[in-house]
Design a protein around this motif. Structure first.
Motif, PDB file in Angstrom:
ATOM      1  N   ASP A  78       0.398  22.182  50.187  1.00 32.08           N
ATOM      2  CA  ASP A  78       0.786  23.556  50.104  1.00 32.08           C
ATOM      3  C   ASP A  78       0.738  24.838  50.454  1.00 32.08           C
ATOM      4  OD1 ASP A  78       2.592  22.442  48.435  1.00 32.08           O
ATOM      5  OD2 ASP A  78       1.931  22.049  46.654  1.00 32.08           O
ATOM      6  N   PRO A  81       9.040  23.512  49.088  1.00 26.94           N
ATOM      7  CA  PRO A  81       8.804  24.554  49.335  1.00 26.94           C
ATOM      8  C   PRO A  81       8.270  25.527  48.085  1.00 26.94           C
ATOM      9  CG  PRO A  81      10.702  22.811  49.891  1.00 26.94           C
ATOM     10  CD  PRO A  81       9.235  22.321  49.108  1.00 26.94           C
ATOM     11  N   GLU A  82       9.374  25.370  47.362  1.00 27.62           N
ATOM     12  CA  GLU A  82       8.591  26.118  45.800  1.00 27.62           C
ATOM     13  C   GLU A  82       7.435  26.698  45.782  1.00 27.62           C
ATOM     14  OE1 GLU A  82       8.812  22.496  44.390  1.00 27.62           O
ATOM     15  OE2 GLU A  82       9.780  23.315  46.207  1.00 27.62           O
ATOM     16  N   THR A  83       6.465  26.138  46.440  1.00 32.18           N
ATOM     17  CA  THR A  83       5.015  26.240  46.203  1.00 32.18           C
ATOM     18  C   THR A  83       3.469  26.671  47.210  1.00 32.18           C
ATOM     19  OG1 THR A  83       4.610  23.373  46.074  1.00 32.18           O
ATOM     20  CG2 THR A  83       5.014  25.083  44.143  1.00 32.18           C
ATOM     21  N   ARG A  84       4.335  26.029  48.250  1.00 33.70           N
ATOM     22  CA  ARG A  84       3.847  25.952  49.658  1.00 33.70           C
ATOM     23  C   ARG A  84       3.034  27.743  50.064  1.00 33.70           C
ATOM     24  NH1 ARG A  84       6.462  24.989  55.765  1.00 33.70           N
ATOM     25  NH2 ARG A  84       4.868  26.779  57.057  1.00 33.70           N
TER      26      ARG A  84
END
Length: 292
Positions: A97, A271-274
């Motif tokens: 991430d 995608p939500e934590t990258r």
């Protein structure tokens, strides 16, 4: 009011008697070692659980080794630490991430797909002399190293700082410079740097002698499973650093990690934590340098 005179200062010429003339340039270019550091990487609960796990596995640690760059023989020369090869899906996910942000900060463009990880412990007299991580990866010009720190609070050891050396360019070649950056081994922090960077762990002391008071790390080498031609490109800075690091790679082919670590495939960044930079431009702060 100030006791100094307020009259404007007049420039004074520094003459040849005070500053002898020179017919040639004397400075030698020095390439700073890129570095990226995160605090609170896993969070308090996970960091404390990982520390407890490391302490509980004391009996399974073995003496860390090094590879001779000429013969490829395994030895303990220049190193005093304990290691335990490990894998962790949670840790790999955190790495994946943050890698997009890390690579942007470091100017790194290679495709990174796998990692090798070991738990390390440094106690009384623990150290690791100056080296690169060329023996750990297939292509040192495109690989990254990461060191994640764990320790009890209050800290039960002293020393153990990481020194990251700059690269000196001289006579068409490259070598480690005398200047370096110091990274403190703070609990639940992680530092990323090129695997080609010359670095060392300075000696530590552990007054209690207890294993639980050691300096613990998860040390990880992140690379591509492919060759240099398929893993991507690197900046000129990383190419210069790799040129110096290649001299530390064993001349004989090494088929496995000397400490028993095994490659683990990195997952795709969620995608939500990258993590990414908020804007496409940023200023890189090099920070002060120290000299030996």
């Amino acid at each position: 009011m100030s006791g100094y005179a307020m009259e404007p200062a007049m420039p004074t010429e520094i003459g040849i008697q005070a500053l002898p003339s020179s017919d040639q340039w004397s400075p030698t270019p020095v390439v700073p070692a890129p570095v990226c550091r995160f605090e609170n990487f896993l969070g308090a609960e996970r960091a404390n659980s990982l520390l407890a796990y490391a302490i509980s596995r004391q009996a399974d640690f073995n003496a860390g080794t090094v590879l001779d760059p000429f013969t490829g023989q395994v030895s303990h020369k220049g190193r005093n630490s304990l290691v335990l090869p490990v894998t962790s899906a949670v840790f790999s996910a955190h790495l994946a991430d943050c890698l997009p942000l890390v690579q942007e900060v470091l100017g790194h463009q290679a495709a990174l797909t796998q990692s090798l990880t070991v738990l390390t412990a440094h106690g009384e007299g623990g150290h690791y002399g100056m080296h690169t991580d060329a023996s750990r990866v297939r292509d040192v010009s495109t690989a990254l190293s990461a060191v994640y720190y764990l320790h009890r609070k209050p800290r039960g050891f002293d020393g153990g700082q990481l020194r990251l050396y700059d690269t000196l360019l001289h006579d068409g070649g490259a070598q480690p410079a005398e200047s370096y950056r110091t990274v403190e081994p703070e609990h639940d922090t992680i530092v990323f740097f090129p695997a080609s960077a010359f670095h060392e762990v300075v000696p530590s002391t552990c007054p209690s002698g207890q294993f639980a008071d050691h300096r613990f790390t998860l040390t990880t080498w992140i690379s591509s499973a492919g060759s240099a031609t398929t893993s991507g490109t690197s900046t000129r800075t990383l190419q210069w650093m790799a040129r110096a690091a290649e001299r530390t790679r064993p001349l004989t082919d090494v088929t496995s990690d000397q400490d028993g670590a095994r490659p683990t495939t990195l997952p795709a960044a969620a995608p939500e934590t990258r993590l990414t930079l908020p804007t496409p431009t940023h200023r890189h702060e090099s920070g002060p340098r120290e000299r030996r």
